[in-house]
Design a protein around this motif. Structure first.
Motif, short mmCIF file in Angstrom:
data_model
loop_
_atom_site.label_atom_id
_atom_site.label_comp_id
_atom_site.label_asym_id
_atom_site.label_seq_id
_atom_site.Cartn_x
_atom_site.Cartn_y
_atom_site.Cartn_z
N PRO A 179 4.23 0.59 -9.10
CA PRO A 179 4.22 1.91 -8.46
C PRO A 179 5.39 2.78 -8.90
CG PRO A 179 4.78 0.20 -6.87
CD PRO A 179 4.60 -0.48 -8.18
N SER A 180 6.39 2.18 -9.54
CA SER A 180 7.57 2.86 -10.06
C SER A 180 8.43 3.52 -8.98
CB SER A 180 7.23 3.88 -11.15
OG SER A 180 7.01 5.15 -10.61
N ALA A 240 -4.93 1.45 -7.10
CA ALA A 240 -4.70 1.87 -5.72
C ALA A 240 -3.30 2.46 -5.62
CB ALA A 240 -4.84 0.69 -4.79
N GLY A 241 -3.20 3.66 -5.11
CA GLY A 241 -1.91 4.31 -4.98
C GLY A 241 -1.70 5.39 -6.01
N SER A 242 -2.45 5.31 -7.12
CA SER A 242 -2.31 6.34 -8.14
C SER A 242 -3.21 7.50 -7.74
CB SER A 242 -2.73 5.74 -9.48
OG SER A 242 -2.91 6.74 -10.41
N SER A 251 0.85 -1.18 0.00
CA SER A 251 0.00 0.00 0.00
C SER A 251 0.89 1.23 0.00
CB SER A 251 -0.90 -0.03 1.24
OG SER A 251 -1.58 1.17 1.33
N ILE A 252 1.08 1.78 -1.16
CA ILE A 252 2.07 2.87 -1.31
C ILE A 252 1.61 3.81 -2.40
CG2 ILE A 252 3.43 1.54 -2.96
CD1 ILE A 252 5.86 2.80 -2.04
N VAL A 285 -4.25 6.26 -0.82
CA VAL A 285 -4.02 5.12 -1.69
C VAL A 285 -5.34 4.59 -2.22
CG1 VAL A 285 -3.30 2.70 -1.68
CG2 VAL A 285 -1.82 4.42 -0.71
N PHE A 286 -6.36 4.57 -1.37
CA PHE A 286 -7.60 3.92 -1.79
C PHE A 286 -8.65 4.88 -2.33
CE2 PHE A 286 -5.64 0.82 1.03
CZ PHE A 286 -5.65 -0.28 0.20
#
Lengths: 820, 345
Positions: free
Chosen positions: A585-586, A206-208, A86-87, A160-161
């Motif tokens: 997530p890069s 999630a995270g974007s 979760s990031i 994140v969510f």
């Protein structure tokens, strides 16, 4: 062929709401063909319990289907959390995250007035007035709500969510919109398609945590409310529509699409003779309220009335008033009088229009870009950007897409959309014409810029949903009425009754149009009664008519299977795209090799080092890509960041990176920089590192400081870092900081990205010292050495000393100086 | 006494030397003015003001003269055999170069400081060698002080080509300190054309207005709108915008075998024109066939016709979808796979 202008129909027509319920009932399984029967409505018969039960069942079923669609939309976006963690992803989301943190900590007023001194040192940046606050306020509100309910989630988790949650909302909004256009069956199909369309997933995993995550929901919801207003003529929905538009303006710069598309639709309706008071109610409040509200957003402000992107809406606002006036005059005058009046009115109207247009043209022409921003211009004239704005043309998401992009991003929907367009034309209503206009404009824009595929995706889902549900309707109907068990008790002479059905159906289509376009709301008590009266006969006669419009049984079964197969392929593709293509997530990288999974967590390692080992006011210089991350994760002041608003400042950093060590040290020292951060992928083969971006630094630096010349870094026009590289290249700061001590890793200094041995392997740094290099050497942090003492004798002394001692000892000797 | 005559001799000698050298100098300047006059004459002969050079004129105006010259030359290196290569944009650039030249001449009242020239590759290969031209497009400026054609001439950077004549003018202004002034582009329609077009438009607009008011136009025909919408869709999904912006050709000729044509390009960033239209057709045809079945075929009376038509539609659609999937996998190299429960493996 001319459709009768719908305002001619008495607004007191009584059927609508009941037909809506009818839709619901019939279309859970076989959607969209449901059409109100006016002619049979009079014959009232007592209702049976069966139909009411079916209604209730249909409603409950669609509710649960929608719930499941929401779950699907949410869960398909969790691959990034499951595969990684979760990031927050990438670059811009880190900025949004930081802003949200600030908001949740300091409150909205502080946020509104926030001047950020941690970035663009020494200039700083006004955050409150330069961001679209929608996303931040949304996530901040969610966080506040959860916390006040004693659910202690961190701001990061909420951020994140946010995107997956809003994807679920977006698919529900799609349901509502499509339901308004073609009934609930098409709505459910469209919602299911949107829940997993890859183009949208790419921006909302999630995270974007970026603007698009909430903006697409806002976009669809605004369109829904517009259509709803158009269908009902209710001022309540018109007001809601303006508020939804306000939310969209808060969220994303793409709101200009709405404020141009809706006027276009209004104009289209007027031109094709579909003007109605409902159209006026749907449009006029939106322009007035919407513009006033939009001007409240600081980042938009007076742009809402002063830039050309908004002029179309004002022009159409005038046109609709002129048209409304003409219709009003027509209503109160006799035809003869009207003919006389029309010349007068039209000529006056034309004069007014001409005057306004002239003023607008003069206003627009007085600005250098003709009032249009470069991006909008490149949409209208696709070759504009490539000719005149290289900085826009160079960004990868502004490239025109090739056909595989469509297959990747909307997949099999690309096949279904034409069928949906045709379905919208039979019959053409105000709502369906809007959807057609939406798909046509968005597909054109997506053809110019691959980024706008995101706007196309909802339109493609809506039209594919309509097409699919209609096809399912036809095929399942064909099967249902031809199954041997059913044909026994329903023998109808197909041949004989065909002409009648044709007639009946055309009537149906006509009434359907008026039914869809004219949804007046009768009082609730009446509604119930009417519902009861209408249901039975309409269902019965419809069933009879439908029975005759069938296709061969076995062919229908195969066609149905093929459609299911197509849908199955879509699901497989979407899941694959979500899992493999769009979830990285890069910031944490992984690679699979024969000996298992490798995780590269160097970025966070470096940022953590910075936050633990440097002073809180230290300035860190890096290329602008890493600015947002450094401020958000390391909490250190940066010189430039991803909000590339000041070209000169970026050019200064670019020049420093392209200069020899001493000159670079001077530039950085003048900016109070203490640490320099470079990203280096040569050891592990990470291709988007600073050496690969270096030519951009040279170009941008050279654009402002002419002593940096690109040819100096190129050997015969080729960019290389091996032994053939130019001396300027081998001596510039970026080369040195990237490859310092690189030879110690494998003895050969082989760069895995450029696939070559580097040109200069052994060298020392005179003005910088290495303080930290991450595990895989992906991030390297250097400290600027302190300025040397100017006293001659002492300098010589320290020089001779430094030759023999290590750098740490040298700093010890320097500390003896009380002035340091 | 004997010293004097000797001194006198010396004086005389010096004087005569001076006279000779003065003569020589004036002869030199005369030839320079001749050159300038010749250049002016050549310039006035060409329509756009671009002087066409060949090997002999290059040696006359540049190679055999000594620096500093009273003029600079901006030379466009052209190659007629490469005109059909659209990616080089030689024709387009040559046109812009002509515009630049004519605008400069018009704005500067036949200035003798700068002349615009072009050289053709086939005609004057040795000049190309002299300048060390290796690639196209190449525009070089030979300044007044340039001695060696190869080393001292300045090549115009690629970035100056991008904005056409205006940006070329920037280059000229930056390097020669001369002002070019505004570029005079010819209007899209000439005056004669306008005299024809405007009345036609005026007359036509009368009919148009009448038609709009009597509602007889295509505007009110949904079929026209439908056709338009489907066409825009087809046009966009076929990536035609990409082809226009990138100037992609419809197909390529195989380098290894010139008799073969390449219609499909492997690699997702680039597509060829014919390829895009083919896939766009496949994208569109499936939807159209589906709509044909659900909206038109249901009205057909004859069951056999229905059956045959449906089988045809299904076969074509299946083939089209399959074709696109396989071509996509081939072009992008992606392998789409499903995720099954690990127990099943």
């Amino acid at each position: 062929m001319t459709p009768p202008p719908s305002f001619c129909i008495s607004p007191k027509s009584s059927l609508p709401q009941s037909t809506q319920a009818n839709h619901l009932n019939r279309n859970v399984n076989w959607p969209s063909m449901a059409a109100p029967e006016t002619s049979t409505a009079i014959a009232a018969t007592p209702t049976t319990n069966g139909t009411t039960l079916r209604h209730a069942f249909g409603n409950v079923l669609s509710f649960f289907i929608l719930l499941l669609i929401g779950v699907l939309a949410f869960s398909i976006r969790l691959f990034s959390v499951i595969k990684y963690e979760s990031i927050i992803h990438e670059f811009d989301p880190y900025f949004n995250y930081r802003v949200t943190q600030f908001l949740s900590k300091n409150g909205i007023y502080e946020f509104w007035n926030w001047f950020d001194d941690r970035t663009w040192y020494p200039l700083g940046r006004v955050i409150g007035g330069t961001v679209y606050p929608g996303l931040t306020l949304t996530a901040g509100t969610i966080w506040w709500l959860l916390n006040s309910l004693n659910i202690p989630l961190s701001v990061e988790t909420v951020c994140v969510f946010t995107a997956p949650i809003f994807s679920a909302f977006a698919s529900w909004a799609t349901y509502l919109l499509t339901k308004e256009v073609k009934g609930p069956g098409a709505g459910l199909t469209a919602a299911a398609l949107l829940a997993m369309v890859p183009s949208y997933i790419s921006r909302s995993v999630a995270g974007s945590y970026d603007n698009e995550a909430v903006a697409i929901f806002a976009l669809i919801f605004t369109f829904y409310l517009y259509i709803k207003t158009l269908n009902t003529g209710s001022l309540f929905y018109a007001t809601l529509n303006a508020l939804a538009y306000f939310y969209m303006v808060c969220s994303w710069g793409g709101y200009t699409f709405i404020i141009n598309l809706i006027p276009m639709h209004v104009l289209l309706c007027i031109v094709t003779g579909r003007y109605s008071p409902r159209l006026y109610i749907a449009y006029a409040p939106l322009v007035v309220l919407g513009t006033v509200l939009a001007a409240l957003v600081p980042v938009v402000g007076f742009n809402a009335v002063m830039t050309s992107e908004h002029f179309a809406s004002f022009l159409v606002f005038i046109v609709i008033h002129v048209v409304a006036f003409v219709y009003y005059i027509k209503g109160i005058l006799s035809p003869k009088m009207f003919k006389m009046a029309v010349t007068l009115v039209v000529s006056v109207g034309l004069v007014v229009c001409c005057a306004v247009i002239a003023v607008l043209v003069a206003l627009v022409a007085s600005s250098p870009t003709k009032g249009w921003s470069g991006r909008s211009l490149s949409l209208l004239d696709p070759t504009y950007a490539s000719k005149y704005i290289p900085i826009i043309a160079s960004v990868s998401e502004h490239q025109p897409p090739t056909w595989p992009s469509y297959f990747m991003d909307i997949n099999v929907l690309a096949f279904l959309v034409p069928a949906g367009i045709i379905a919208c034309f039979s019959p053409l209503s105000d709502a369906s014409s809007f959807v057609v206009l939406y798909i046509v404009t968005s597909v054109y824009f997506s053809g110019v810029m691959v980024r706008l595929m995101l706007v196309l995706a909802p339109a493609a889902c809506i039209l594919s949903g309509i097409a699919l549900s209609q096809a399912f309707d036809v095929f399942t109907r064909s099967i249902k009425f031809q199954l041997p068990s059913l044909t026994m008790n329903s023998e109808v002479d197909e041949q004989g009754s065909n002409p009648v059905t044709v007639e009946g159906q055309t009537e149906v289509t006509k009434t359907d149009k008026s039914g869809v376009t004219l949804k007046e709301r009768p009082s609730r008590k009446n509604k119930k009664k009417e519902k009861e009266q209408l249901e039975k006969p309409s269902v019965k006669s419809k069933a009879e008519k439908k029975r005759l419009l069938v296709l061969p049984l076995e062919a229908s079964v195969i066609a149905l299977l093929l459609l299911v197969l197509l849908g199955g392929f879509y699901v497989v593709h979407c899941v694959w795209a979500a899992a493999e293509a769009y979830s990285a997530p890069s910031i944490v990288l992984t690679s699979h090799s024969h000996d298992g999974l490798h995780v590269f967590d160097d970025f966070r390692e470096a940022y953590a080092w910075l936050s633990h080992n440097t002073d809180v006011d230290d300035k860190v210089a890096s290329w602008w890509d890493y600015g947002y991350q450094t401020t958000a994760m390391a909490n250190r002041t940066v010189i430039v960041d991803n909000n590339t608003w000041n070209n000169t400042h970026i050019a200064t950093v670019g020049t420093a990176m392209s200069s020899p060590e001493k000159a670079a040290w001077e530039i950085f020292n003048s900016l109070d920089v203490k640490y320099v951060l470079v990203v280096f992928g040569g050891l592990v083969g990470y291709p988007s590192d600073d050496i690969n971006k270096f030519l951009w630094m040279v170009r941008i630096g050279g654009g402002v400081f002419p002593h940096i010349k690109e040819p100096d870094y190129l050997r015969d026009g080729q960019y290389r870092i091996d032994s053939q590289a130019t001396p300027t290249m081998l001596n510039c700061l970026m080369y040195k900081l990237s490859y310092y001590r690189f030879v110690e890793t494998d003895g050969k200094a082989f760069d895995r990205v450029r696939r070559t041995e580097i040109g200069k392997k052994y060298f020392k740094l005179s003005h910088f010292e290495e303080v930290f290099t991450t595990h895989h050497w992906m991030v390297r942090i250097y400290k600027l050495k302190p300025q040397k003492n100017r006293i001659r004798g002492k300098m010589k002394k320290s020089k001779s000393k430094s030759k023999s001692t290590s750098s740490s000892k040298r700093s010890g000797t320097l500390k003896k100086n009380p002035w340091q | 006494m004997a010293i004097f005559p000797a001194k006198l001799h010396l004086h005389l000698l010096l004087a005569s030397f001076n006279i000779v050298s003065v003569f020589l100098l004036t002869a030199g300047s005369e030839s320079e003015s001749v050159l300038v006059n010749d250049l002016l004459a050549l310039q006035s002969q060409s329509t756009s003001g671009v002087i066409h050079l060949d090997d002999s004129t290059v040696s006359r105006f540049l190679a055999s003269t000594t620096a500093p010259r009273p003029y600079s030359l901006l030379i466009f290196f052209d190659a007629a055999q490469l005109h059909d290569k659209t990616e080089l944009r030689l024709k387009e650039l040559r046109k812009e170069f002509g515009l630049l030249a004519s605008s400069f001449i018009e704005n500067n009242n036949r200035s003798t400081k700068l002349f615009f020239c072009d050289i053709e590759f086939r005609e004057s290969q040795s000049s190309f060698h002299l300048f060390g031209v290796k690639s196209f497009p190449h525009i070089g400026l030979v300044g007044e002080a340039a001695r060696s054609m190869k080393d001292d001439s300045e090549q115009m950077d690629q970035s100056y080509f991008s904005l056409m004549a205006e940006s070329m003018a920037e280059f000229v202004e930056a390097r020669t300190k001369l002002t070019v002034g505004t570029i005079h582009r010819p209007p899209i329609f000439s005056k004669q054309q306008l005299t024809v077009i405007v009345p036609i438009l005026l007359i036509w607009s009368q009919f148009m207005f009448k038609k709009i008011f009597t509602r007889e136009t295509l505007l009110l025909d949904p079929k026209a709108w439908l056709a338009g919408a489907v066409f825009v869709y087809f046009f966009s999904v076929s990536g035609a915008m990409h082809n226009i912006i990138r100037n992609m050709p419809m197909f390529l000729v195989d380098r290894n075998d010139p008799s073969k044509l390449i219609f499909f390009y492997q690699g997702s960033g680039i597509q060829l024109g014919a390829e895009g239209f083919f896939i766009g057709f496949l994208y569109t045809v499936v939807g159209l066939l589906l709509a044909f079945v659900t909206h038109f075929l249901v009205w057909v009376k004859d069951t056999t016709v229905k059956r045959v038509a449906m089988i045809f539609v299904m076969l074509v659609s299946f083939w089209a979808v399959n074709k696109v999937i396989s071509l996509d996998n081939w072009k992008t190299g992606y392998v789409v796979h499903a995720f099954w429960p690990s127990k099943w493996n």
